[in-house]
Each structure stands twice: as C-alpha cells, then as structure tokens.
Design a protein around this motif. Structure first.
Motif, PDB file in Angstrom:
ATOM      1  N   PHE A  22       0.840  -1.201   0.000  1.00  0.00           N
ATOM      2  CA  PHE A  22       0.000   0.000   0.000  1.00  0.00           C
ATOM      3  C   PHE A  22       0.874   1.249   0.000  1.00  0.00           C
ATOM      4  N   SER A  23       1.865   1.279   0.868  1.00  0.00           N
ATOM      5  CA  SER A  23       2.737   2.454   0.962  1.00  0.00           C
ATOM      6  C   SER A  23       3.452   2.727  -0.354  1.00  0.00           C
ATOM      7  N   ALA A  24       3.930   1.664  -1.007  1.00  0.00           N
ATOM      8  CA  ALA A  24       4.606   1.831  -2.294  1.00  0.00           C
ATOM      9  C   ALA A  24       3.631   2.309  -3.368  1.00  0.00           C
ATOM     10  N   SER A  25       2.399   1.835  -3.318  1.00  0.00           N
ATOM     11  CA  SER A  25       1.391   2.199  -4.314  1.00  0.00           C
ATOM     12  C   SER A  25       0.847   3.606  -4.108  1.00  0.00           C
ATOM     13  N   LEU A  26       0.942   4.110  -2.887  1.00  0.00           N
ATOM     14  CA  LEU A  26       0.363   5.413  -2.567  1.00  0.00           C
ATOM     15  C   LEU A  26       0.969   6.541  -3.396  1.00  0.00           C
ATOM     16  N   THR A  27       2.226   6.426  -3.774  1.00  0.00           N
ATOM     17  CA  THR A  27       2.862   7.449  -4.605  1.00  0.00           C
ATOM     18  C   THR A  27       2.142   7.564  -5.950  1.00  0.00           C
ATOM     19  N   ASP A  28       1.859   6.424  -6.584  1.00  0.00           N
ATOM     20  CA  ASP A  28       1.142   6.437  -7.866  1.00  0.00           C
ATOM     21  C   ASP A  28      -0.289   6.922  -7.697  1.00  0.00           C
ATOM     22  N   ILE A  29      -0.950   6.462  -6.647  1.00  0.00           N
ATOM     23  CA  ILE A  29      -2.337   6.860  -6.410  1.00  0.00           C
ATOM     24  C   ILE A  29      -2.421   8.370  -6.229  1.00  0.00           C
TER      25      ILE A  29
END
Length: 156
Positions: free
Chosen positions: A92-99
C-alpha cells in the motif's frame, strides 16, 4: 447531503451504492443504477473516497489508453505477494505514490477542497483465510476524512 451541497459542483455517479456515513460497516452494492432509482450522484469526501478506491483497485497498465492509471497493489495481491499484514502495508505504501500522483493530476484549482486528495493512511489490515480487508483513512485538502474498506483475495 442536502441539495445545496451540490450547487456549483461537478458531480459523479456513485458506483458503490449504500456508501453512507454513520451506518458502520455495511456491504456495498456495486451498481450504477440501484433498483428503483435512475442512479445516485455523489460529491465531496464521498466522491474523493470513491476516486481513491477505484485507483487503488485498478491494476497499473490494465487500461489500454490510460497505462499510468492504477497502481501495483492489485497486481501484488493477484500474484500472491500479500501474505501478511506487513506485506499489505508495504505494498500500500509503495502504491500510494502512484495513487496520489494520479488523483492530483486529474484535479484542478477550481475543484472543491473536500474533493481534492491530501493523504491516505492504512488504519488496519485484517487477514482471514484467503481474504484481506484493508481499512484506509482518506483525507481531503479540506481536512475531511472518510474510512474506506478495500476487500481483496490473498494467498496465504
């Protein structure tokens, strides 16, 4: 919401029906036109929460003409990488940048601050059998918050 909450705003179709505040946990119906209605509209923090959820649950590269939309979160879930709550939190933390980037790119200064993304934080992760529930608090630039629950299948 009162009718005045919609004046001068862009609206969106509510894709997850029964998404209302103050009713606790409830199963949402994914439909554009619930039985007996011609559709339901949304705005404000509910609209932002819906945009966030759609971005989180869209696998990056899955939209032919919008290859940068979505994130790696669902890909990692599908491939069986999310086996522990720590795995889910890290993904989730890694994906949050893209989101965050994708949500903010589609926003404009004229949008209401309660519909503009500021942040998201995982509140908790629940793993039961082959299912996970990720509880995320979405915060708008106005400071309003909404908790969304993202269900997904995982490999244990």
């Amino acid at each position: 919401m009162a009718i005045t909450d919609y004046i001068g705003r862009k609206i969106d179709i509510l894709a997850y029906y029964t998404a209302e505040t103050g009713i606790g946990e409830t199963k949402l119906e994914q439909t554009m036109t619930p039985t007996g209605t011609g559709g339901v509209i949304t705005t404000g923090i509910q609209k932002l929460s819906q945009r966030f959820t759609l971005e989180l649950l869209t696998e990056r590269g899955s939209m032919v003409y919008r290859p940068t939309r979505g994130c790696q979160f669902m890909r990692e879930a599908r491939l069986g990488y999310l086996r522990t709550p720590l795995d889910v939190m890290a993904s989730f933390s890694a994906s949050l940048t893209d989101i965050k980037r994708n949500l903010q790119l589609e926003e404009s200064e004229s949008d209401s601050s309660d519909e503009r993304f500021a942040s998201a934080t995982v509140i908790s992760v629940s793993l039961t059998g082959g299912n996970a529930s990720v509880y995320v608090q979405v915060t708008s630039q106005a400071g309003s918050t909404r908790t969304v629950i993202a269900p997904l299948a995982v490999t244990i």
